[in-house]
Design a protein around this motif. Structure first.
Motif, PDB file in Angstrom:
ATOM      1  N   THR A  42       0.818  -1.210   0.000  1.00  0.00           N
ATOM      2  CA  THR A  42       0.000   0.000   0.000  1.00  0.00           C
ATOM      3  C   THR A  42       0.856   1.266   0.000  1.00  0.00           C
ATOM      4  O   THR A  42       2.011   1.256   0.410  1.00  0.00           O
ATOM      5  CB  THR A  42      -0.945   0.047   1.214  1.00  0.00           C
ATOM      6  OG1 THR A  42      -0.168   0.068   2.406  1.00  0.00           O
ATOM      7  CG2 THR A  42      -1.873  -1.147   1.234  1.00  0.00           C
ATOM      8  N   ARG A  43       0.255   2.329  -0.446  1.00  0.00           N
ATOM      9  CA  ARG A  43       0.944   3.613  -0.524  1.00  0.00           C
ATOM     10  C   ARG A  43       0.544   4.463   0.676  1.00  0.00           C
ATOM     11  O   ARG A  43      -0.575   4.396   1.169  1.00  0.00           O
ATOM     12  CB  ARG A  43       0.550   4.317  -1.825  1.00  0.00           C
ATOM     13  CG  ARG A  43       1.366   5.574  -2.064  1.00  0.00           C
ATOM     14  CD  ARG A  43       1.708   5.719  -3.500  1.00  0.00           C
ATOM     15  NE  ARG A  43       2.739   6.745  -3.639  1.00  0.00           N
ATOM     16  CZ  ARG A  43       3.437   6.911  -4.718  1.00  0.00           C
ATOM     17  NH1 ARG A  43       3.254   6.148  -5.752  1.00  0.00           N
ATOM     18  NH2 ARG A  43       4.350   7.850  -4.776  1.00  0.00           N
ATOM     19  N   ILE A  44       1.478   5.279   1.120  1.00  0.00           N
ATOM     20  CA  ILE A  44       1.176   6.275   2.151  1.00  0.00           C
ATOM     21  C   ILE A  44      -0.033   7.068   1.675  1.00  0.00           C
ATOM     22  O   ILE A  44      -0.094   7.401   0.501  1.00  0.00           O
ATOM     23  CB  ILE A  44       2.414   7.198   2.335  1.00  0.00           C
ATOM     24  CG1 ILE A  44       3.539   6.466   3.026  1.00  0.00           C
ATOM     25  CG2 ILE A  44       2.092   8.486   3.036  1.00  0.00           C
ATOM     26  CD1 ILE A  44       3.248   6.080   4.461  1.00  0.00           C
ATOM     27  N   PRO A  45      -1.025   7.338   2.471  1.00  0.00           N
ATOM     28  CA  PRO A  45      -1.077   7.261   3.929  1.00  0.00           C
ATOM     29  C   PRO A  45      -1.724   5.996   4.490  1.00  0.00           C
ATOM     30  O   PRO A  45      -1.973   5.922   5.687  1.00  0.00           O
ATOM     31  CB  PRO A  45      -1.923   8.472   4.291  1.00  0.00           C
ATOM     32  CG  PRO A  45      -2.928   8.541   3.187  1.00  0.00           C
ATOM     33  CD  PRO A  45      -2.160   8.122   1.950  1.00  0.00           C
ATOM     34  N   THR A  46      -1.999   5.014   3.648  1.00  0.00           N
ATOM     35  CA  THR A  46      -2.649   3.794   4.118  1.00  0.00           C
ATOM     36  C   THR A  46      -1.637   2.925   4.851  1.00  0.00           C
ATOM     37  O   THR A  46      -0.708   2.403   4.245  1.00  0.00           O
ATOM     38  CB  THR A  46      -3.255   3.019   2.933  1.00  0.00           C
ATOM     39  OG1 THR A  46      -4.129   3.885   2.220  1.00  0.00           O
ATOM     40  CG2 THR A  46      -4.014   1.794   3.405  1.00  0.00           C
ATOM     41  N   LEU A  47      -1.816   2.832   6.158  1.00  0.00           N
ATOM     42  CA  LEU A  47      -0.909   2.061   7.001  1.00  0.00           C
ATOM     43  C   LEU A  47      -1.702   1.222   7.987  1.00  0.00           C
ATOM     44  O   LEU A  47      -2.734   1.663   8.484  1.00  0.00           O
ATOM     45  CB  LEU A  47       0.009   2.991   7.815  1.00  0.00           C
ATOM     46  CG  LEU A  47       1.057   3.795   7.084  1.00  0.00           C
ATOM     47  CD1 LEU A  47       1.683   4.804   8.029  1.00  0.00           C
ATOM     48  CD2 LEU A  47       2.112   2.882   6.511  1.00  0.00           C
ATOM     49  N   SER A  48      -1.194   0.060   8.291  1.00  0.00           N
ATOM     50  CA  SER A  48      -1.809  -0.752   9.339  1.00  0.00           C
ATOM     51  C   SER A  48      -1.452  -0.158  10.701  1.00  0.00           C
ATOM     52  O   SER A  48      -0.500   0.627  10.828  1.00  0.00           O
ATOM     53  CB  SER A  48      -1.296  -2.197   9.256  1.00  0.00           C
ATOM     54  OG  SER A  48       0.080  -2.238   9.652  1.00  0.00           O
ATOM     55  N   ALA A  49      -2.195  -0.550  11.697  1.00  0.00           N
ATOM     56  CA  ALA A  49      -1.898  -0.104  13.064  1.00  0.00           C
ATOM     57  C   ALA A  49      -0.498  -0.553  13.477  1.00  0.00           C
ATOM     58  O   ALA A  49       0.221   0.184  14.157  1.00  0.00           O
ATOM     59  CB  ALA A  49      -2.948  -0.631  14.036  1.00  0.00           C
ATOM     60  N   ILE A  50      -0.105  -1.750  13.047  1.00  0.00           N
ATOM     61  CA  ILE A  50       1.233  -2.265  13.383  1.00  0.00           C
ATOM     62  C   ILE A  50       2.314  -1.404  12.741  1.00  0.00           C
ATOM     63  O   ILE A  50       3.300  -1.047  13.389  1.00  0.00           O
ATOM     64  CB  ILE A  50       1.362  -3.743  12.954  1.00  0.00           C
ATOM     65  CG1 ILE A  50       0.455  -4.617  13.821  1.00  0.00           C
ATOM     66  CG2 ILE A  50       2.805  -4.221  13.031  1.00  0.00           C
ATOM     67  CD1 ILE A  50       0.305  -6.048  13.332  1.00  0.00           C
ATOM     68  N   ASP A  51       2.133  -1.044  11.464  1.00  0.00           N
ATOM     69  CA  ASP A  51       3.122  -0.208  10.791  1.00  0.00           C
ATOM     70  C   ASP A  51       3.202   1.181  11.422  1.00  0.00           C
ATOM     71  O   ASP A  51       4.285   1.742  11.587  1.00  0.00           O
ATOM     72  CB  ASP A  51       2.817  -0.094   9.294  1.00  0.00           C
ATOM     73  CG  ASP A  51       3.139  -1.378   8.543  1.00  0.00           C
ATOM     74  OD1 ASP A  51       3.966  -2.179   9.035  1.00  0.00           O
ATOM     75  OD2 ASP A  51       2.554  -1.582   7.462  1.00  0.00           O
ATOM     76  N   LYS A  52       2.051   1.738  11.800  1.00  0.00           N
ATOM     77  CA  LYS A  52       2.068   3.041  12.478  1.00  0.00           C
ATOM     78  C   LYS A  52       2.847   2.945  13.779  1.00  0.00           C
ATOM     79  O   LYS A  52       3.629   3.835  14.109  1.00  0.00           O
ATOM     80  CB  LYS A  52       0.646   3.540  12.745  1.00  0.00           C
ATOM     81  CG  LYS A  52      -0.043   4.088  11.527  1.00  0.00           C
ATOM     82  CD  LYS A  52      -1.428   4.612  11.880  1.00  0.00           C
ATOM     83  CE  LYS A  52      -2.166   5.067  10.645  1.00  0.00           C
ATOM     84  NZ  LYS A  52      -3.530   5.508  10.950  1.00  0.00           N
ATOM     85  N   GLN A  53       2.643   1.859  14.525  1.00  0.00           N
ATOM     86  CA  GLN A  53       3.354   1.693  15.790  1.00  0.00           C
ATOM     87  C   GLN A  53       4.851   1.523  15.559  1.00  0.00           C
ATOM     88  O   GLN A  53       5.665   2.100  16.290  1.00  0.00           O
ATOM     89  CB  GLN A  53       2.798   0.497  16.573  1.00  0.00           C
ATOM     90  CG  GLN A  53       3.384   0.374  17.962  1.00  0.00           C
ATOM     91  CD  GLN A  53       3.088   1.591  18.824  1.00  0.00           C
ATOM     92  OE1 GLN A  53       1.927   1.978  18.965  1.00  0.00           O
ATOM     93  NE2 GLN A  53       4.111   2.203  19.391  1.00  0.00           N
ATOM     94  N   LEU A  54       5.237   0.758  14.541  1.00  0.00           N
ATOM     95  CA  LEU A  54       6.661   0.603  14.211  1.00  0.00           C
ATOM     96  C   LEU A  54       7.286   1.963  13.889  1.00  0.00           C
ATOM     97  O   LEU A  54       8.387   2.270  14.350  1.00  0.00           O
ATOM     98  CB  LEU A  54       6.837  -0.334  13.013  1.00  0.00           C
ATOM     99  CG  LEU A  54       6.671  -1.820  13.250  1.00  0.00           C
ATOM    100  CD1 LEU A  54       6.657  -2.571  11.918  1.00  0.00           C
ATOM    101  CD2 LEU A  54       7.782  -2.345  14.143  1.00  0.00           C
ATOM    102  N   LEU A  55       6.579   2.758  13.126  1.00  0.00           N
ATOM    103  CA  LEU A  55       7.102   4.085  12.764  1.00  0.00           C
ATOM    104  C   LEU A  55       7.100   5.027  13.958  1.00  0.00           C
ATOM    105  O   LEU A  55       8.028   5.823  14.122  1.00  0.00           O
ATOM    106  CB  LEU A  55       6.312   4.660  11.591  1.00  0.00           C
ATOM    107  CG  LEU A  55       6.592   3.937  10.271  1.00  0.00           C
ATOM    108  CD1 LEU A  55       5.503   4.239   9.247  1.00  0.00           C
ATOM    109  CD2 LEU A  55       7.962   4.316   9.733  1.00  0.00           C
ATOM    110  N   ASP A  56       6.083   4.952  14.801  1.00  0.00           N
ATOM    111  CA  ASP A  56       6.072   5.752  16.036  1.00  0.00           C
ATOM    112  C   ASP A  56       7.293   5.408  16.891  1.00  0.00           C
ATOM    113  O   ASP A  56       7.986   6.308  17.394  1.00  0.00           O
ATOM    114  CB  ASP A  56       4.807   5.499  16.858  1.00  0.00           C
ATOM    115  CG  ASP A  56       3.556   6.134  16.280  1.00  0.00           C
ATOM    116  OD1 ASP A  56       3.664   7.026  15.409  1.00  0.00           O
ATOM    117  OD2 ASP A  56       2.454   5.722  16.705  1.00  0.00           O
ATOM    118  N   ASP A  57       7.561   4.123  17.055  1.00  0.00           N
ATOM    119  CA  ASP A  57       8.700   3.674  17.865  1.00  0.00           C
ATOM    120  C   ASP A  57      10.024   4.128  17.244  1.00  0.00           C
ATOM    121  O   ASP A  57      10.905   4.630  17.945  1.00  0.00           O
ATOM    122  CB  ASP A  57       8.698   2.156  18.018  1.00  0.00           C
ATOM    123  CG  ASP A  57       7.530   1.636  18.839  1.00  0.00           C
ATOM    124  OD1 ASP A  57       6.861   2.440  19.527  1.00  0.00           O
ATOM    125  OD2 ASP A  57       7.272   0.411  18.769  1.00  0.00           O
ATOM    126  N   ALA A  58      10.142   3.967  15.932  1.00  0.00           N
ATOM    127  CA  ALA A  58      11.373   4.376  15.250  1.00  0.00           C
ATOM    128  C   ALA A  58      11.574   5.879  15.344  1.00  0.00           C
ATOM    129  O   ALA A  58      12.693   6.364  15.578  1.00  0.00           O
ATOM    130  CB  ALA A  58      11.332   3.935  13.784  1.00  0.00           C
TER     131      ALA A  58
END
Length: 123
Positions: A42-58
């Motif tokens: 998928t293209r930004i801005p479509t993100l799974s909750a898991i991907d959002k959390q990974l990016l938040d953590d990073a």
């Protein structure tokens, strides 16, 4: 860990096919600046909750998301349905992510007028 590479950003989907692999690669190579375009299929801005959390953590750990590329405004000025969807849905969701990660840049395409477009397509 080696010293971070200054002022070089990578597009995550250019270094790996999944977000976890891309983030691992960035850590291993000391790359601290990234641009997001595709995350998996998928293209930004479509993100799974898991991907959002990974990016938040990073992001919390020092990764700078320097650009988001939602792939909008690429096409004909006459395609008003797509333009309206991108303005009403995709752009606001992208702006929300940019604010979330203090991302300074959103990369968009430019509209194009084709010979088949009506003369008043820019309204």
């Amino acid at each position: 860990m080696s010293r971070p590479i200054p002022h070089i950003a990578v597009v995550t989907d250019e270094v790996a096919t999944t977000l976890p692999e891309a983030l691992t690669w960035c850590t291993q190579e000391s790359v601290r600046l990234v641009e997001l375009r595709m995350v998996g299929p998928t293209r930004i801005p479509t993100l799974s909750a898991i991907d959002k959390q990974l990016l938040d953590d990073a992001h919390r750990d020092g990764l700078q998301i320097t650009g988001l590329s939602p792939g909008i405004f690429k096409g004909s000025v006459g395609d008003t349905q797509t333009i309206r969807h991108e303005l009403d849905t995709v752009l606001p969701a992208t702006l929300e992510l940019a604010q979330r990660w203090s991302t300074p840049t959103i990369i968009v395409f430019g509209f194009e007028r084709f010979e088949t477009d009506p003369a008043d397509a820019s309204d």
